[in-house]
Structure formats: structure tokens, C-alpha cells
Scaffold this motif. Structure first.
Motif, mmCIF file in Angstrom:
data_model
loop_
_atom_site.group_PDB
_atom_site.id
_atom_site.type_symbol
_atom_site.label_atom_id
_atom_site.label_comp_id
_atom_site.label_asym_id
_atom_site.label_seq_id
_atom_site.Cartn_x
_atom_site.Cartn_y
_atom_site.Cartn_z
ATOM 1 N N VAL A 28 6.040 90.374 34.820
ATOM 2 C CA VAL A 28 5.923 89.554 36.035
ATOM 3 C C VAL A 28 4.452 89.371 36.406
ATOM 4 N N GLU A 29 3.641 90.332 36.042
ATOM 5 C CA GLU A 29 2.209 90.246 36.349
ATOM 6 C C GLU A 29 1.421 89.455 35.304
ATOM 7 N N SER A 30 1.981 89.285 34.096
ATOM 8 C CA SER A 30 1.201 88.627 33.045
ATOM 9 C C SER A 30 1.909 87.410 32.447
ATOM 10 N N TRP A 31 3.005 87.609 31.767
ATOM 11 C CA TRP A 31 3.683 86.547 31.023
ATOM 12 C C TRP A 31 4.475 85.586 31.914
ATOM 13 N N TYR A 32 5.277 86.107 32.815
ATOM 14 C CA TYR A 32 6.170 85.288 33.633
ATOM 15 C C TYR A 32 5.438 84.189 34.417
ATOM 16 N N PRO A 33 4.275 84.445 34.995
ATOM 17 C CA PRO A 33 3.581 83.377 35.725
ATOM 18 C C PRO A 33 3.165 82.195 34.847
ATOM 19 N N THR A 34 3.101 82.387 33.536
ATOM 20 C CA THR A 34 2.692 81.297 32.645
ATOM 21 C C THR A 34 3.835 80.342 32.312
ATOM 22 N N LEU A 35 5.058 80.720 32.652
ATOM 23 C CA LEU A 35 6.218 79.885 32.331
ATOM 24 C C LEU A 35 6.365 78.712 33.296
ATOM 25 N N ARG A 36 6.857 77.606 32.770
ATOM 26 C CA ARG A 36 7.305 76.511 33.633
ATOM 27 C C ARG A 36 8.689 76.910 34.137
ATOM 28 N N LYS A 37 8.904 76.737 35.431
ATOM 29 C CA LYS A 37 10.166 77.166 36.037
ATOM 30 C C LYS A 37 10.807 76.010 36.798
ATOM 31 N N PRO A 38 12.123 76.018 36.929
ATOM 32 C CA PRO A 38 12.802 74.969 37.683
ATOM 33 C C PRO A 38 12.458 75.051 39.170
ATOM 34 N N ARG A 39 12.684 73.967 39.861
ATOM 35 C CA ARG A 39 12.358 73.918 41.298
ATOM 36 C C ARG A 39 13.157 74.916 42.125
ATOM 37 N N PHE A 40 14.309 75.309 41.632
ATOM 38 C CA PHE A 40 15.177 76.194 42.427
ATOM 39 C C PHE A 40 14.892 77.682 42.231
ATOM 40 N N VAL A 41 13.806 78.019 41.537
ATOM 41 C CA VAL A 41 13.479 79.432 41.364
ATOM 42 C C VAL A 41 13.049 80.019 42.714
ATOM 43 N N PRO A 42 13.640 81.148 43.099
ATOM 44 C CA PRO A 42 13.233 81.774 44.366
ATOM 45 C C PRO A 42 11.857 82.444 44.227
ATOM 46 N N PRO A 43 11.245 82.778 45.347
ATOM 47 C CA PRO A 43 9.990 83.538 45.281
ATOM 48 C C PRO A 43 10.233 84.893 44.601
#
Length: 161
Positions: A28-43
Motif C-alpha cells: 500500500v505504501e509502494s506498489w498500490y499507489p502506482t495502479l490505475r483504479k476505478p472511480r469507485f475505489v474507497p479511500p
């Protein structure tokens, strides 16, 4: 509800949570922020809150179900529920390792769908023992279905080619 049963289901749920968190936090601190995510992803803060509540619900509802089956003397159904719970928790932890640990979005999406079916099965098994328990556990497969949609959408947005 027997304390020993609740202790067992709580420890099993906590073990799945700990196993998953080992790979989630660094990703979550490294890889996950680099992903494109759908608009409905929660914080990001929603996920630990939701999962903590769901694991607690699963532990309490499962303990009540297991004890209810013991009380009516249905040992076969009790053993089957315990097996289904173990499989569900393994799927839950496994999804986290595939998604966050191995970064295999497609495989994680398939696992999320299987986890959703497994969670629905647990809710139905609980409802057969006590309708209120089944209703209490209904949020678990609902969240897993949402997680499946989120995982699959993220996979789709980040596929190669």
C-alpha cells in the motif's frame, strides 16, 4: 456462546488478518499507489476499518453457528462449517498474498470471486442455524462482492496491451 468457541474463531480470524497484513502494508505504501483504479475505489482508510469489522462479525457469528450446531447435536454440520470457515479464511489470506504480494491482479480477481462464493456459503450455513446470524453475516459476502468488482476493475485498468 461458549468462550472457547469464540476464542477459537477469533484467533482464526485474527490469524488470517495478520497473514494478509504482512504483505498489504508495504504494498500500500509502494506498489498500490502506482495502479490505475476505478472511480469507485474507497479511500485507503476504509479498508482496515471494513475488514476489522468483518473479521469481528465473522468470528462472533461463526462461534454462534458452531455452538448452535453443537447444541442440536449436528456434529456433521458443525464439522462442515468449521471446514468451510477454515477454507474461507485461507482464501481470504490467499487473496491478499496474490494481490498485494505477487501483484497478480487477474489471479486475485478470480480468488476474490471464489472468496465471495465462500462467504455467501458461510452466511447461508449460519442462517440455517439462526436467521439473525445469517443476516448479521450478510455484509461479509456483500463486501467480498464489492472487492471482486474492485479487484477486477483494477486488473482491467492495468492490463498489458
Amino acid at each position: 456462546m461458549r468462550i472457547s468457541t469464540l476464542t477459537g474463531t477469533t484467533l482464526a480470524s485474527a490469524a488470517a488478518a495478520v497473514v494478509g497484513s504482512v504483505v498489504t502494508k508495504p504494498a500500500v505504501e509502494s506498489w498500490y499507489p502506482t495502479l490505475r483504479k476505478p472511480r469507485f475505489v474507497p479511500p485507503n482508510w476504509v479498508f482496515p476499518v471494513a475488514w476489522t469489522a468483518l473479521y469481528a462479525d465473522l468470528a462472533v457469528t461463526s462461534a454462534a453457528t458452531i455452538d448452535g450446531l453443537r447444541d442440536v447435536g449436528d456434529d456433521a454440520a458443525r464439522r462442515a462449517y468449521i471446514g468451510a470457515l477454515g477454507a474461507n479464511l485461507a482464501l481470504n489470506a490467499g487473496w491478499t498474498w496474490v494481490y498485494f504480494g505477487q501483484h497478480r491482479l487477474g489471479g486475485a480477481s478470480i480468488l476474490a470471486a471464489v472468496l465471495t462464493a465462500s462467504s455467501a456459503d458461510l452466511a447461508l450455513r449460519s442462517a440455517r442455524v439462526d436467521r439473525r446470524a445469517g443476516v448479521a453475516l450478510a455484509s461479509y459476502p456483500a463486501w467480498c462482492a464489492f472487492a471482486t468488482a474492485l479487484s477486477t476493475s483494477t486488473w482491467w485498468l492495468n492490463r498489458d496491451g
